[in-house]
Design a protein around this motif. Structure first.
Motif, PDB file in Angstrom:
ATOM      1  N   THR A  28       1.048  -1.290  -0.209  1.00 36.24           N
ATOM      2  CA  THR A  28      -0.326  -0.235  -0.339  1.00 36.24           C
ATOM      3  C   THR A  28       1.051   1.247   0.429  1.00 36.24           C
ATOM      4  OG1 THR A  28      -0.269   0.026   2.338  1.00 36.24           O
ATOM      5  CG2 THR A  28      -1.582  -1.152   1.278  1.00 36.24           C
ATOM      6  N   VAL A  29       0.155   2.385  -0.100  1.00 29.28           N
ATOM      7  CA  VAL A  29       0.728   3.019  -0.482  1.00 29.28           C
ATOM      8  C   VAL A  29       1.184   3.897   1.531  1.00 29.28           C
ATOM      9  CG1 VAL A  29       0.694   6.431  -0.277  1.00 29.28           C
ATOM     10  CG2 VAL A  29      -0.399   4.709  -2.140  1.00 29.28           C
ATOM     11  N   HIS A  78      -4.784   8.022  -0.997  1.00 33.40           N
ATOM     12  CA  HIS A  78      -4.728   6.682  -1.157  1.00 33.40           C
ATOM     13  C   HIS A  78      -3.928   5.825  -0.287  1.00 33.40           C
ATOM     14  CE1 HIS A  78      -5.782   8.368  -5.300  1.00 33.40           C
ATOM     15  NE2 HIS A  78      -5.218   9.560  -5.240  1.00 33.40           N
ATOM     16  N   LEU A  79      -3.777   6.696   0.886  1.00 27.53           N
ATOM     17  CA  LEU A  79      -3.083   5.574   1.874  1.00 27.53           C
ATOM     18  C   LEU A  79      -3.452   3.596   1.697  1.00 27.53           C
ATOM     19  CD1 LEU A  79      -2.615   7.838   5.293  1.00 27.53           C
ATOM     20  CD2 LEU A  79      -0.973   7.320   3.150  1.00 27.53           C
ATOM     21  N   ASP A  80      -4.681   3.997   1.481  1.00 26.57           N
ATOM     22  CA  ASP A  80      -4.597   2.068   1.351  1.00 26.57           C
ATOM     23  C   ASP A  80      -4.444   1.041   0.389  1.00 26.57           C
ATOM     24  OD1 ASP A  80      -4.964   2.055   4.140  1.00 26.57           O
ATOM     25  OD2 ASP A  80      -6.439   2.861   3.744  1.00 26.57           O
ATOM     26  N   ARG A  81      -4.143   2.372  -0.769  1.00 31.50           N
ATOM     27  CA  ARG A  81      -4.426   1.651  -2.273  1.00 31.50           C
ATOM     28  C   ARG A  81      -3.021   1.241  -2.032  1.00 31.50           C
ATOM     29  NH1 ARG A  81      -6.413   5.176  -7.029  1.00 31.50           N
ATOM     30  NH2 ARG A  81      -6.213   2.927  -8.235  1.00 31.50           N
ATOM     31  N   GLN A  82      -3.505  -0.062  -3.266  1.00 30.49           N
ATOM     32  CA  GLN A  82      -2.158  -0.868  -3.818  1.00 30.49           C
ATOM     33  C   GLN A  82      -1.347   0.567  -4.386  1.00 30.49           C
ATOM     34  OE1 GLN A  82      -2.236  -5.159  -4.924  1.00 30.49           O
ATOM     35  NE2 GLN A  82      -0.927  -4.659  -6.022  1.00 30.49           N
ATOM     36  N   ALA A  83       0.354   0.198  -4.112  1.00 24.85           N
ATOM     37  CA  ALA A  83       0.856   1.762  -5.045  1.00 24.85           C
ATOM     38  C   ALA A  83       1.466   0.989  -6.740  1.00 24.85           C
ATOM     39  CB  ALA A  83       2.548   1.384  -4.453  1.00 24.85           C
ATOM     40  N   ILE A 138       4.941  10.736  -8.019  1.00 27.49           N
ATOM     41  CA  ILE A 138       4.466  11.438  -6.379  1.00 27.49           C
ATOM     42  C   ILE A 138       5.095  10.430  -4.953  1.00 27.49           C
ATOM     43  CG2 ILE A 138       2.551  12.737  -5.397  1.00 27.49           C
ATOM     44  CD1 ILE A 138       1.352  13.913  -7.310  1.00 27.49           C
ATOM     45  N   LEU A 139       4.267   9.578  -5.132  1.00 32.54           N
ATOM     46  CA  LEU A 139       5.246   8.539  -4.024  1.00 32.54           C
ATOM     47  C   LEU A 139       6.637   8.422  -2.749  1.00 32.54           C
ATOM     48  CD1 LEU A 139       4.141   6.588  -1.731  1.00 32.54           C
ATOM     49  CD2 LEU A 139       3.965   4.887  -3.319  1.00 32.54           C
ATOM     50  N   SER A 140       6.932   8.079  -4.707  1.00 34.69           N
ATOM     51  CA  SER A 140       8.215   7.808  -4.340  1.00 34.69           C
ATOM     52  C   SER A 140       9.384   9.533  -4.144  1.00 34.69           C
ATOM     53  CB  SER A 140       9.260   7.905  -6.231  1.00 34.69           C
ATOM     54  OG  SER A 140       9.245   7.792  -6.888  1.00 34.69           O
ATOM     55  N   VAL A 141       9.099  10.269  -4.732  1.00 36.67           N
ATOM     56  CA  VAL A 141       9.691  12.042  -4.088  1.00 36.67           C
ATOM     57  C   VAL A 141       8.983  12.120  -2.534  1.00 36.67           C
ATOM     58  CG1 VAL A 141       9.470  14.625  -4.404  1.00 36.67           C
ATOM     59  CG2 VAL A 141       9.546  12.524  -6.677  1.00 36.67           C
TER      60      VAL A 141
END
Ligand code: ATP
Length: 229
Positions: free
Chosen positions: A96-97, A121-126, A136-139
């Motif tokens: 997850t995120v 999106h915290l509980d979504r699969q990345a 955005i998540l990786s940064v």
């Protein structure tokens, strides 16, 4: 008002198999400063960033990171607060995120402070996020670790203009919080509206160094230098 130089090169040359691609580079990025590195394809932007990061060994000159000689490897520099961002999103697709953010060196809250839009999106699969959201998540994960130096190499390659703006704004806020940020970015106008200063490489040498405000007023200067390549 700017702080001390966190990354600095003097007379730096670097390349591959002993053949220099970049020559005699004197550059520094200070705490609180965001600098754009521009230039045509093949000018040596990526080579410069990889060398500053410690991924490529310099062929000559000196390199300092955070007031001391560069430790000489990206692995060690990263431990000491250097972040190299590229367009290959380093996320864990099955997680997850939230778990991606927990695996980083900073807190989830710090990551969300840079990109509040991740919260929903915290509980979504990345792996199910769009390409832009994955970047955005990786940064976000890297910025949450509060790096001292951020080197960003075309991290918005192929992404929508709105995402590009968000990524650059987050890097700007990292600089405003005291990081030294150096970006290579093909979206020159939006990058120029974000950075303090710009360097233009032509065939491996710095052909122009200017504050961004001046270049915004004279937009042809950079494109002319691209053509000079
Ligand atoms: P681009 O926008 O195309 O990525 P750039 O300004 O980032 O351009 P570099 O990627 O630094 O330029 O490449 C500069 C030169 O170094 C190019 O001529 C390229 O062919 C060469 N080069 C890049 N990587 C290697 C490598 N691993 N081995 C040998 N030569 C390389």
């Amino acid at each position: 008002h700017k702080g001390e130089a966190l990354i600095r090169s003097t007379g730096l040359s670097a390349g591959y198999h002993g053949q220099p691609i970049v020559h005699d580079l004197d550059l520094e990025v200070r705490a609180g400063e965001m600098v754009g590195l521009f230039g045509a394809n093949g000018a040596g932007k990526t080579t410069t960033l990889l060398t500053l990061a410690g991924e490529i060994k310099p062929l000559g000159g000196t390199l300092e990171f955070d007031g001391a000689p560069h430790p000489g490897s990206l692995h060690q520099a990263a431990k000491n607060g250097l972040a190299l961002l590229t367009d290959d999103r380093s996320i864990f697709a099955p997680l997850t995120v939230r778990d991606n953010l927990r695996l980083g060196r900073g807190s989830v809250a710090d990551a969300l402070s840079h990109f509040p839009e991740l919260e929903e999106h915290l509980d979504r699969q990345a792996g199910l996020l769009s390409g832009g959201q994955q970047q955005i998540l990786s940064v976000a994960r890297i910025l949450a670790s509060q790096p001292k130096v951020v080197l960003a190499d075309e991290l918005s390659l192929g992404l929508a203009p709105l995402i590009v703006k968000r990524l650059l704004a987050a890097l700007r806020s990292a600089a405003d919080a005291g990081a030294a940020v150096l970006i290579v970015e093909q979206h020159v106008p939006v990058a120029l509206s974000t950075v303090d200063r710009a360097l233009v490489l032509v065939r491996g040498s710095i052909a122009l160094e200017s504050d961004a405000r001046t270049l915004r007023a004279t937009p042809d200067v950079i494109s002319d230098l691209y053509l000079a390549a």
